[in-house]
Design a protein around this motif. Structure first.
Motif, PDB file in Angstrom:
ATOM      1  N   LEU A 125      37.100  32.398  40.303  1.00  0.00           N
ATOM      2  CA  LEU A 125      37.629  31.272  40.387  1.00  0.00           C
ATOM      3  C   LEU A 125      39.014  32.623  40.309  1.00  0.00           C
ATOM      4  O   LEU A 125      39.298  32.660  38.492  1.00  0.00           O
ATOM      5  CB  LEU A 125      37.335  30.241  40.031  1.00  0.00           C
ATOM      6  CG  LEU A 125      36.391  29.376  40.823  1.00  0.00           C
ATOM      7  CD1 LEU A 125      36.255  28.359  39.534  1.00  0.00           C
ATOM      8  CD2 LEU A 125      36.604  29.048  42.008  1.00  0.00           C
ATOM      9  N   ARG A 126      40.425  32.379  40.820  1.00  0.00           N
ATOM     10  CA  ARG A 126      41.719  32.424  39.692  1.00  0.00           C
ATOM     11  C   ARG A 126      42.430  31.394  39.797  1.00  0.00           C
ATOM     12  O   ARG A 126      42.202  30.056  40.028  1.00  0.00           O
ATOM     13  CB  ARG A 126      42.680  33.268  40.867  1.00  0.00           C
ATOM     14  CG  ARG A 126      42.063  34.939  41.094  1.00  0.00           C
ATOM     15  CD  ARG A 126      42.102  35.126  42.618  1.00  0.00           C
ATOM     16  NE  ARG A 126      41.598  37.026  43.047  1.00  0.00           N
ATOM     17  CZ  ARG A 126      41.762  37.589  41.948  1.00  0.00           C
ATOM     18  NH1 ARG A 126      42.643  38.227  41.113  1.00  0.00           N
ATOM     19  NH2 ARG A 126      41.517  38.937  42.364  1.00  0.00           N
ATOM     20  N   ASP A 127      43.353  31.278  39.232  1.00  0.00           N
ATOM     21  CA  ASP A 127      45.159  30.663  38.183  1.00  0.00           C
ATOM     22  C   ASP A 127      45.100  30.317  39.901  1.00  0.00           C
ATOM     23  O   ASP A 127      46.187  31.058  40.422  1.00  0.00           O
ATOM     24  CB  ASP A 127      45.559  31.178  37.269  1.00  0.00           C
ATOM     25  CG  ASP A 127      46.685  30.004  37.074  1.00  0.00           C
ATOM     26  OD1 ASP A 127      47.676  29.153  38.199  1.00  0.00           O
ATOM     27  OD2 ASP A 127      47.539  30.678  36.279  1.00  0.00           O
ATOM     28  N   SER A 128      45.240  28.919  39.382  1.00  0.00           N
ATOM     29  CA  SER A 128      45.583  28.509  41.427  1.00  0.00           C
ATOM     30  C   SER A 128      46.772  27.306  41.075  1.00  0.00           C
ATOM     31  O   SER A 128      47.669  26.778  42.000  1.00  0.00           O
ATOM     32  CB  SER A 128      44.872  27.727  41.978  1.00  0.00           C
ATOM     33  OG  SER A 128      43.462  28.951  42.211  1.00  0.00           O
ATOM     34  N   ASP A 129      47.699  28.100  39.606  1.00  0.00           N
ATOM     35  CA  ASP A 129      49.034  26.217  39.725  1.00  0.00           C
ATOM     36  C   ASP A 129      50.509  27.425  40.477  1.00  0.00           C
ATOM     37  O   ASP A 129      50.035  28.813  40.550  1.00  0.00           O
ATOM     38  CB  ASP A 129      48.775  25.999  38.009  1.00  0.00           C
ATOM     39  CG  ASP A 129      49.210  24.891  37.700  1.00  0.00           C
ATOM     40  OD1 ASP A 129      50.060  24.334  39.169  1.00  0.00           O
ATOM     41  OD2 ASP A 129      49.783  24.628  37.144  1.00  0.00           O
ATOM     42  N   GLN A 155      45.511  35.301  38.455  1.00  0.00           N
ATOM     43  CA  GLN A 155      44.872  35.986  37.208  1.00  0.00           C
ATOM     44  C   GLN A 155      43.240  35.335  37.626  1.00  0.00           C
ATOM     45  O   GLN A 155      42.892  33.944  37.626  1.00  0.00           O
ATOM     46  CB  GLN A 155      45.018  35.397  36.211  1.00  0.00           C
ATOM     47  CG  GLN A 155      44.281  36.016  34.876  1.00  0.00           C
ATOM     48  CD  GLN A 155      44.824  35.395  33.476  1.00  0.00           C
ATOM     49  OE1 GLN A 155      45.807  35.490  33.210  1.00  0.00           O
ATOM     50  NE2 GLN A 155      44.170  35.417  31.652  1.00  0.00           N
ATOM     51  N   VAL A 156      42.426  35.984  37.297  1.00  0.00           N
ATOM     52  CA  VAL A 156      41.072  35.243  37.453  1.00  0.00           C
ATOM     53  C   VAL A 156      40.392  34.985  36.247  1.00  0.00           C
ATOM     54  O   VAL A 156      40.035  35.151  35.033  1.00  0.00           O
ATOM     55  CB  VAL A 156      39.772  36.758  37.372  1.00  0.00           C
ATOM     56  CG1 VAL A 156      38.327  36.225  37.367  1.00  0.00           C
ATOM     57  CG2 VAL A 156      40.269  37.358  38.624  1.00  0.00           C
ATOM     58  N   ILE A 157      40.408  33.317  36.179  1.00  0.00           N
ATOM     59  CA  ILE A 157      39.730  32.804  35.033  1.00  0.00           C
ATOM     60  C   ILE A 157      38.165  32.652  35.375  1.00  0.00           C
ATOM     61  O   ILE A 157      37.691  32.635  34.083  1.00  0.00           O
ATOM     62  CB  ILE A 157      40.588  31.260  35.524  1.00  0.00           C
ATOM     63  CG1 ILE A 157      41.923  30.834  35.614  1.00  0.00           C
ATOM     64  CG2 ILE A 157      39.758  30.055  34.712  1.00  0.00           C
ATOM     65  CD1 ILE A 157      42.320  31.728  34.691  1.00  0.00           C
ATOM     66  N   LEU A 185      32.266  45.383  37.512  1.00  0.00           N
ATOM     67  CA  LEU A 185      33.314  44.288  38.415  1.00  0.00           C
ATOM     68  C   LEU A 185      34.184  43.681  36.995  1.00  0.00           C
ATOM     69  O   LEU A 185      34.924  43.144  37.455  1.00  0.00           O
ATOM     70  CB  LEU A 185      32.379  42.824  38.087  1.00  0.00           C
ATOM     71  CG  LEU A 185      31.712  42.747  39.793  1.00  0.00           C
ATOM     72  CD1 LEU A 185      30.836  41.206  39.736  1.00  0.00           C
ATOM     73  CD2 LEU A 185      32.725  42.381  40.827  1.00  0.00           C
ATOM     74  N   LEU A 186      33.733  43.532  35.678  1.00  0.00           N
ATOM     75  CA  LEU A 186      34.843  42.852  34.086  1.00  0.00           C
ATOM     76  C   LEU A 186      35.552  43.376  34.110  1.00  0.00           C
ATOM     77  O   LEU A 186      36.840  43.743  33.809  1.00  0.00           O
ATOM     78  CB  LEU A 186      33.921  43.093  33.384  1.00  0.00           C
ATOM     79  CG  LEU A 186      32.717  42.229  32.924  1.00  0.00           C
ATOM     80  CD1 LEU A 186      31.678  42.039  32.071  1.00  0.00           C
ATOM     81  CD2 LEU A 186      33.210  40.275  33.040  1.00  0.00           C
ATOM     82  N   GLU A 187      35.656  45.473  34.220  1.00  0.00           N
ATOM     83  CA  GLU A 187      36.641  46.567  34.405  1.00  0.00           C
ATOM     84  C   GLU A 187      38.019  45.792  35.084  1.00  0.00           C
ATOM     85  O   GLU A 187      38.688  45.799  34.663  1.00  0.00           O
ATOM     86  CB  GLU A 187      35.884  47.365  34.112  1.00  0.00           C
ATOM     87  CG  GLU A 187      37.422  48.461  34.136  1.00  0.00           C
ATOM     88  CD  GLU A 187      36.696  49.937  34.154  1.00  0.00           C
ATOM     89  OE1 GLU A 187      37.231  51.131  34.222  1.00  0.00           O
ATOM     90  OE2 GLU A 187      35.217  50.212  33.959  1.00  0.00           O
ATOM     91  N   GLN A 188      37.334  46.186  36.449  1.00  0.00           N
ATOM     92  CA  GLN A 188      38.328  45.777  37.864  1.00  0.00           C
ATOM     93  C   GLN A 188      38.924  44.352  37.855  1.00  0.00           C
ATOM     94  O   GLN A 188      40.267  44.350  38.265  1.00  0.00           O
ATOM     95  CB  GLN A 188      37.677  46.396  38.707  1.00  0.00           C
ATOM     96  CG  GLN A 188      37.039  47.232  39.078  1.00  0.00           C
ATOM     97  CD  GLN A 188      38.140  48.862  38.693  1.00  0.00           C
ATOM     98  OE1 GLN A 188      39.278  48.416  39.068  1.00  0.00           O
ATOM     99  NE2 GLN A 188      37.804  49.930  38.622  1.00  0.00           N
ATOM    100  N   LEU A 189      38.025  43.631  37.823  1.00  0.00           N
ATOM    101  CA  LEU A 189      38.881  42.175  37.612  1.00  0.00           C
ATOM    102  C   LEU A 189      39.423  41.900  36.851  1.00  0.00           C
ATOM    103  O   LEU A 189      40.204  40.883  36.473  1.00  0.00           O
ATOM    104  CB  LEU A 189      37.639  41.465  38.371  1.00  0.00           C
ATOM    105  CG  LEU A 189      37.098  41.584  39.195  1.00  0.00           C
ATOM    106  CD1 LEU A 189      35.550  40.290  39.581  1.00  0.00           C
ATOM    107  CD2 LEU A 189      37.819  41.221  40.449  1.00  0.00           C
ATOM    108  N   GLY A 190      39.276  42.201  35.386  1.00  0.00           N
ATOM    109  CA  GLY A 190      40.102  42.670  34.509  1.00  0.00           C
ATOM    110  C   GLY A 190      39.801  40.660  33.680  1.00  0.00           C
ATOM    111  O   GLY A 190      40.573  39.824  33.362  1.00  0.00           O
ATOM    112  N   VAL A 191      38.235  40.520  33.455  1.00  0.00           N
ATOM    113  CA  VAL A 191      37.657  39.706  32.935  1.00  0.00           C
ATOM    114  C   VAL A 191      37.095  39.521  31.828  1.00  0.00           C
ATOM    115  O   VAL A 191      36.430  40.777  31.470  1.00  0.00           O
ATOM    116  CB  VAL A 191      36.750  39.065  34.382  1.00  0.00           C
ATOM    117  CG1 VAL A 191      35.621  37.600  33.250  1.00  0.00           C
ATOM    118  CG2 VAL A 191      36.971  39.127  35.637  1.00  0.00           C
TER     119      VAL A 191
END
Length: 761
Positions: free
Chosen positions: A281-285, A310-312, A328-334
């Motif tokens: 899920l990403r920032d969608s505003d 941004q991935v939320i 995943l955590l590293e590449q998505l910046g989560v």
């Protein structure tokens, strides 16, 4: 906290969610609001009791936590043993989509504030970081509760011969069909990609789902990780075709499971060591610069940026490979705090596809809305019916087709010279849009105010705007920094005595799908004062011409807040003079501090206040010395309560003919009152007044079967009664409206609702 959820679920499964003691179909024609109430805690994690002094020091609820409480009530409906099984599943899927939007908009906004070092406190005094901490704690519990409910419903579905993701139910012939389906329909559209330095990490879109496979190459025993993104064009589930011997069973298998089952076809020469499903899920505003020169171009660009926000939140299966998870955590910046692991269903919202199974025995009885008898009596001529008398249509109990027919008739009528309409949400297949296009092609002057900032409908609205412009409609996009949220349509018609304007004012959107499930009001009138005000409001939006002398309508952000303040102050003054004083309000959210403080002042002055607030409520009711005269209830049921009604006693007992009654497009939120174009419409016609106050609003006050009390400590509890239960949705489904019933129905055909003196709760 989780133990409390488990206990709640156990009670729900045993069918004791709400013990009524009376057949749920029973309905009293004269229910009362002062029946004794037995209140049992229904909050999965009830907050601790707080002293009155502490409540006065912190007189507001947190907006975000209040919204999560609303979603708890939605989840509770998924446990409601009174509902058919697929309807319970529908509520579960709705809770999933609700939480997704909450993450993509509200949590994303707080994350952005925290990252920028913004520490402005919320209405209850919490910083963005403090709110995020509280939200994540509650989200973890809600997610676990969703999975528990899903496991229970999953078992019940199997007992009803609907098997979800159950390959054990697939016979050999079906296995061959699934294999063929995979090879022909899925394999051509999916693309495996190795995750290594030679292959850039692929982009995962918002709400995107994917699979990671840990593989060992048979030739040299090297390990690699492969990603397969599941295209959004594919359904979430595949229904296995029925066979002669399946006894009517339905078997659904998820696309993810199907890919996992036949993954060896994708990776010949490899041994599959493990796999795992994930969802992003990403920032969608969307934020628009005030100085944007081209609003259409700006929104097209913003929609593209939203897909890459941004991935939320990252959802993972419990047994996800640690090495793959780290990638995943590293590449998505989560950050790890944004990761939710589950051993259940990922993407609860996708269960809506199962709800479509053709099993009427597991759904609510089919309901066909009435077409207003008043208009039928005029041979379908909407203008003739409206010219005779104002009329209000109560959706979804009365058909939305009457609104469509109003625009269609205007398009086809040679005497109509102009149509003006606001469009906030119109849906993907809109008869209203088509009627406006038809009107323009017939040479009429047609103006459409298309709101590009309608969240998640921006792209659809851009498409409609393009089609309307091509047909010759004058398309206006309104203000850059204010949304045009008011729902109004104007039709100017040439008649024997000159030009006459007909207006439609709505509390809901011109959307044919939501009109079948949202409760809203459509008000039709030819009152010259209301129509003149509507014209001024349209000129305000299209030409920024601020109205100088409104006669009846109040408009946000110009004077709507002030009008509501004035009405509340009148009740305060009447209470001080010993006159009857009361306020009844029905809306979706109350978050505005100024409005809440005004209602607190009214309570302290002795004004009795009844609020029906479906969702967020930051007002804390029942606090001695602050809000002891305020009660708040929330209705969650078959239909989604959406209409906004504001009523004031005006010196006489409530409910009565002297009350000042308004319908509105606005909730009591800062954004509605200060940053949107909204309308507040007074209801002056006697029959319509009675319908809105003494039928629609009163029935909401009297409902016991779908209602929840909000308490001073923030907990909600089901309303229970020792008398006959009353379901306002059932009442509206079985009784015609007062203004739309026509002369063919006698007055006695509509049971009169009554309110005895005294209060409970």
């Amino acid at each position: 906290m989780y133990t409390a959820y488990k206990s709640l679920l156990a009670r729900a499964v045993q069918g004791r969610w709400l013990e009524r003691g009376t057949d749920s179909r029973a309905m009293s024609s004269t229910p009362t609001i002062d029946n004794p109430v037995r209140e049992a805690s229904v909050s999965p994690a009830p907050p601790p009791r707080v002293s009155a002094s502490a409540l006065q020091e912190n007189p507001y609820f947190n907006r975000e936590l209040s919204w999560l409480s609303f979603n708890e009530r939605v989840l509770a409906e998924a446990c409601n043993g009174q509902y058919p099984l697929l309807e319970r599943l529908r509520f579960l899927s709705i809770s999933g989509s609700n939480l997704d939007e909450f993450m993509m908009i509200r949590v994303a906004g707080l994350v952005g504030q925290a990252q920028r070092g913004i520490d402005k406190p919320s209405i209850d005094g919490q910083t963005p970081t403090q709110q995020l901490s509280a939200i994540r704690e509650k989200l973890a519990v809600l997610s676990e509760w969703q999975q528990d409910i899903w496991r229970d419903i999953h078992r019940s579905l199997a007992e009803a011969d609907i098997h979800v993701a159950d390959e054990q139910r697939v016979d050999p012939a079906a296995h061959e069909w699934l294999k063929s389906f995979f090879l022909e329909e899925i394999l051509p559209v999916i693309t495996p990609q190795a995750l290594d330095p030679a292959h850039p990490f692929p982009f995962v879109q918002n709400e995107g789902m994917g699979l990671l496979f840990t593989l060992t190459r048979d030739a040299d025993q090297d390990q690699i990780i492969e990603m397969i993104l599941i295209p959004s064009a594919l359904p979430r589930f595949v229904r296995v075709p029925s066979t002669p011997g399946d006894n009517g069973e339905a078997v659904y298998i998820s696309i993810a499971s199907l890919i996992q089952r036949y993954a060896q076809k994708l990776f010949p020469g490899f041994t599959i060591e493990g796999d795992g499903l994930f969802r992003v899920l990403r920032d969608s505003d969307i934020e628009i610069e005030e100085e944007a020169e081209d609003l259409v171009r700006t929104f097209r660009s913003a929609i593209q940026r939203r897909r890459r926000g941004q991935v939320i939140q990252l959802e993972l299966e419990d047994d996800f490979d640690p090495k793959a998870e780290a990638i995943l955590l590293e590449q998505l910046g989560v950050h790890e705090a944004a990761v939710i692991k589950t051993d259940g269903m990922i993407g609860i919202d996708g269960l809506a596809e199962i709800v479509n199974e053709d099993r009427p025995d597991l759904k609510f009885d089919a309901y066909s809305p009435r077409y207003p008898e008043r208009i039928r009596e005029h041979d379908g001529d909407a203008f003739s019916a409206i010219r005779e008398k104002d009329i209000i249509i109560h959706h979804p109990y009365e058909s939305f087709e009457v609104v469509v027919d109003f625009i269609r008739q205007a398009a086809e009528d040679p005497d109509v010279v102009a149509i003006k309409q606001t469009l906030y949400r119109a849906g993907s297949q809109s008869a209203v849009i088509n009627a406006l296009i038809d009107a323009a092609e017939r040479g009429k002057s047609v103006t459409a105010v298309v709101e590009l900032k309608a969240r998640f409908d921006e792209e659809q609205n851009l498409t409609w705007a393009t089609k309307l412009e091509r047909a010759g409609v004058q398309v206006i996009y309104g203000f850059t920094d204010w949304k045009t949220h008011a729902k109004v349509a104007m039709v100017v018609r040439r008649e024997d005595d000159g030009f006459r304007t007909y207006c439609h004012f709505g509390t809901g959107n011109y959307h044919p799908v939501t009109a079948k499930i949202y409760t809203d009001l459509s008000f039709f009138t030819a009152d010259p004062k209301l129509c003149r005000d509507a014209a001024k409001m349209m000129n305000f939006v299209t030409g920024y011409v601020e109205p100088d002398a409104l006669e009846l309508i109040s408009i946000a952000p110009l004077n709507l807040r002030e009008e509501l303040y004035r009405r509340i102050d009148t009740e305060i003054a009447n209470a001080g003079k010993g006159k009857p004083a009361g306020i009844w309000m029905k809306c979706n959210q109350i978050t505005d501090q100024g409005m809440i403080d005004r209602l607190y002042a009214a309570s302290q002055a002795g004004v009795r206040i009844e609020l029906v607030v479906r969702g967020i409520c930051c007002l804390r009711p029942g606090v001695p010395g602050l809000s002891e005269n305020i009660r708040v209830k929330s209705i969650i049921g078959r239909f989604l309560e959406h209409s906004r009604i504001y009523a004031f006693a005006n010196g006489r007992a409530m409910p009565g003919p002297n009350a000042a009654v308004f319908i509105s497009s606005a909730d009591l939120m800062g954004r509605n009152l200060d940053r949107r174009v909204e309308s507040l419409i007074p209801i002056l016609n006697r029959t319509v007044h009675d319908q809105v106050l003494q039928q629609v609003l009163l029935a909401n006050m009297l409902d016991t079967e779908q209602s929840w009390w909000l308490h001073a400590d923030g907990g909600y509890s089901r309303v229970e009664t020792d008398g006959k239960p009353f379901n306002c949705h059932r009442y509206f489904m079985t009784n015609p409206s007062l203004s739309g019933r026509g002369g063919a129905l006698e007055a006695g055909a509509v049971p009169k609702l009554s309110l005895r003196k005294g209060r409970s709760g």
